[in-house]
Write an enzyme that holds these catalytic residues in place. Structure first.
Site, PDB file in Angstrom:
ATOM      1  N   ASN A  13       0.872  -1.168   0.000  1.00  0.00           N
ATOM      2  CA  ASN A  13       0.000   0.000   0.000  1.00  0.00           C
ATOM      3  C   ASN A  13       0.912   1.222   0.000  1.00  0.00           C
ATOM      4  O   ASN A  13       1.513   1.548   1.015  1.00  0.00           O
ATOM      5  CB  ASN A  13      -0.886  -0.024   1.256  1.00  0.00           C
ATOM      6  CG  ASN A  13      -1.735   1.237   1.387  1.00  0.00           C
ATOM      7  OD1 ASN A  13      -1.777   2.060   0.471  1.00  0.00           O
ATOM      8  ND2 ASN A  13      -2.394   1.381   2.525  1.00  0.00           N
ATOM      9  N   LYS A  15       0.095   4.247  -0.248  1.00  0.00           N
ATOM     10  CA  LYS A  15      -0.522   5.446   0.350  1.00  0.00           C
ATOM     11  C   LYS A  15      -0.249   6.643  -0.577  1.00  0.00           C
ATOM     12  O   LYS A  15      -0.285   6.478  -1.788  1.00  0.00           O
ATOM     13  CB  LYS A  15      -0.007   5.651   1.778  1.00  0.00           C
ATOM     14  CG  LYS A  15      -0.134   4.350   2.602  1.00  0.00           C
ATOM     15  CD  LYS A  15       0.113   4.488   4.069  1.00  0.00           C
ATOM     16  CE  LYS A  15      -0.062   3.137   4.748  1.00  0.00           C
ATOM     17  NZ  LYS A  15       0.098   3.205   6.191  1.00  0.00           N
ATOM     18  N   HIS A  99      -9.399   1.325   5.039  1.00  0.00           N
ATOM     19  CA  HIS A  99      -8.115   1.478   5.725  1.00  0.00           C
ATOM     20  C   HIS A  99      -8.300   2.437   6.907  1.00  0.00           C
ATOM     21  O   HIS A  99      -9.064   3.403   6.822  1.00  0.00           O
ATOM     22  CB  HIS A  99      -7.058   2.021   4.757  1.00  0.00           C
ATOM     23  CG  HIS A  99      -5.679   1.946   5.327  1.00  0.00           C
ATOM     24  ND1 HIS A  99      -5.226   2.861   6.242  1.00  0.00           N
ATOM     25  CD2 HIS A  99      -4.685   1.052   5.145  1.00  0.00           C
ATOM     26  CE1 HIS A  99      -3.985   2.523   6.592  1.00  0.00           C
ATOM     27  NE2 HIS A  99      -3.637   1.431   5.941  1.00  0.00           N
ATOM     28  N   GLU A 101      -6.593   4.769   8.000  1.00  0.00           N
ATOM     29  CA  GLU A 101      -6.333   6.195   7.706  1.00  0.00           C
ATOM     30  C   GLU A 101      -7.556   6.834   7.053  1.00  0.00           C
ATOM     31  O   GLU A 101      -7.851   8.001   7.288  1.00  0.00           O
ATOM     32  CB  GLU A 101      -5.088   6.320   6.812  1.00  0.00           C
ATOM     33  CG  GLU A 101      -3.821   6.066   7.609  1.00  0.00           C
ATOM     34  CD  GLU A 101      -2.686   5.447   6.811  1.00  0.00           C
ATOM     35  OE1 GLU A 101      -2.710   5.488   5.573  1.00  0.00           O
ATOM     36  OE2 GLU A 101      -1.766   4.898   7.456  1.00  0.00           O
ATOM     37  N   GLU A 171      -5.175  -5.099  10.446  1.00  0.00           N
ATOM     38  CA  GLU A 171      -4.168  -4.066  10.678  1.00  0.00           C
ATOM     39  C   GLU A 171      -4.414  -3.377  12.009  1.00  0.00           C
ATOM     40  O   GLU A 171      -5.219  -2.430  12.091  1.00  0.00           O
ATOM     41  CB  GLU A 171      -4.222  -3.010   9.566  1.00  0.00           C
ATOM     42  CG  GLU A 171      -3.931  -3.546   8.177  1.00  0.00           C
ATOM     43  CD  GLU A 171      -3.336  -2.473   7.274  1.00  0.00           C
ATOM     44  OE1 GLU A 171      -2.288  -2.750   6.693  1.00  0.00           O
ATOM     45  OE2 GLU A 171      -3.881  -1.375   7.173  1.00  0.00           O
ATOM     46  N   GLY A 177       2.710   2.095  10.735  1.00  0.00           N
ATOM     47  CA  GLY A 177       3.669   3.190  10.608  1.00  0.00           C
ATOM     48  C   GLY A 177       4.409   3.518  11.895  1.00  0.00           C
ATOM     49  O   GLY A 177       5.025   4.569  12.021  1.00  0.00           O
ATOM     50  N   SER A 217       3.653  -2.415  10.092  1.00  0.00           N
ATOM     51  CA  SER A 217       5.115  -2.515  10.245  1.00  0.00           C
ATOM     52  C   SER A 217       5.667  -3.890   9.884  1.00  0.00           C
ATOM     53  O   SER A 217       6.620  -4.367  10.498  1.00  0.00           O
ATOM     54  CB  SER A 217       5.533  -2.119  11.659  1.00  0.00           C
ATOM     55  OG  SER A 217       5.107  -0.798  11.936  1.00  0.00           O
TER      56      SER A 217
HETATM   57  P1  13P Z   1       3.226   0.169   7.594  1.00  0.00           P
HETATM   58  O1  13P Z   1       3.703  -1.108   6.961  1.00  0.00           O
HETATM   59  O2  13P Z   1       4.002   1.375   7.109  1.00  0.00           O
HETATM   60  O3  13P Z   1       3.104   0.072   9.061  1.00  0.00           O
HETATM   61  O4  13P Z   1       1.735   0.428   7.032  1.00  0.00           O
HETATM   62  C1  13P Z   1       0.831  -0.617   7.101  1.00  0.00           C
HETATM   63  C2  13P Z   1      -0.384  -0.220   6.365  1.00  0.00           C
HETATM   64  O5  13P Z   1      -1.093   0.688   6.757  1.00  0.00           O
HETATM   65  C3  13P Z   1      -0.699  -0.956   5.131  1.00  0.00           C
HETATM   66  O6  13P Z   1      -1.971  -0.658   4.682  1.00  0.00           O
END
Ligand code: 13P
Length: 257
Positions: A13, A15, A99, A101, A171, A177, A217
């Site tokens: 992803n 982003k 997601h 976010e 997740e 992150g 992560s």
């Molecule tokens: P990270 O791997 O940067 O923690 O992000 C995970 C994520 O949100 C994948 O959709």
């Protein structure tokens, strides 16, 4: 993973990262190092504008292209939005939905996620439905209640015959992150719990065929251990998907286990 019953899928992803020229450089680099996966399906979910180029650039190394969101309506006055059908026509195979976010910054709710799941399935695409608990919810020992509710709400009204295209991504919010990963046991336990929810809704045969990913992560170092869990069928990878070497190392781990 359990390759006997379901696909292993490693999805990046991106982003809101990478311009077209940065994506071109990435594609060139990954082309030479991408393992020829026997089992593992590999996906990169890139920003909308770069999707058509991504489809062309990643075709040769067998990386499918995904989107990070879509609207639930088929057309209309929704300035700035994109439909599932539009995504399908430009070569998208997967769409990340719900997601954290998007839930946090764009008021995505379990209700809108469910409507989007229906739209994506109707367009013939595969939704990657994200669910996850916050740190407070984990500390209050309500993780499985939260996850159960999110899974049930996202799948409301989805018929059994469409379930073979559904992917769930667990997740945990506190692992996204942050560099803090769920332990393999924590990830395995929740993914097993998600499969149990699907089993109750759709029966054992369908439940065992659903791909359930872990995200938060995940990186080249911890991928082996996470993927060794029987109910962790892949990863949804943020930061580590931005570097070809890191991403291919995870794909390699998924192919070796
Ligand atoms: P990270 O791997 O940067 O923690 O992000 C995970 C994520 O949100 C994948 O959709």
């Amino acid at each position: 993973m359990n390759r006997r019953y379901r696909k292993t899928i490693i999805a990046g992803n991106w982003k809101m990262n990478k311009t077209l020229s940065e994506m071109k450089a990435y594609a060139e680099e990954i082309h030479s190092i991408m393992p020829k996966g026997k089992w593992c399906e590999t996906v990169l979910c890139v920003p909308f504008v770069n999707i058509p180029s991504a489809v062309r650039l990643f075709k040769d190394c067998h990386i499918s292209v995904g989107a990070q969101n879509c609207h639930y309506e088929k057309s209309g006055a929704y300035t700035g939005e994109v439909t599932a059908e539009m995504l399908k026509e430009v070569g998208v195979k997967y769409v990340i939905l719900g997601h954290s976010e998007r839930r946090q910054y764009y008021n995505e709710t379990d209700f809108t996620v469910n409507k989007k799941v229906h739209a994506v399935l109707e367009a013939g695409l595969q939704p990657i439905i994200c669910v996850g608990e916050s740190l407070e919810q984990r500390e209050a020992a309500t993780t499985m209640e939260i996850i159960t509710y999110q899974v049930k709400a996202a799948l409301a009204g989805v018929p059994s015959d469409k379930m073979r295209r559904v992917i769930i991504a667990y997740e945990p919010l506190w692992a996204i992150g942050t560099g803090r990963t769920a332990t393999a046991e924590q990830a395995g336990e929740v993914c097993e719990g998600i499969r149990a929810v699907i089993r109750k809704l759709y029966g054992a045969r369908i439940a065992r065929a659903v791909t359930i990913q872990y995200g938060g992560s995940m990186n080249a170092k911890n991928a082996h251990e996470l993927l060794a869990q029987p109910d962790v069928d892949g990863g949804l990878i943020g930061g580590a998907a931005l570097k070809p070497a890191d991403f291919t190392a995870i794909v390699q781990a998924a192919n070796q286990e």
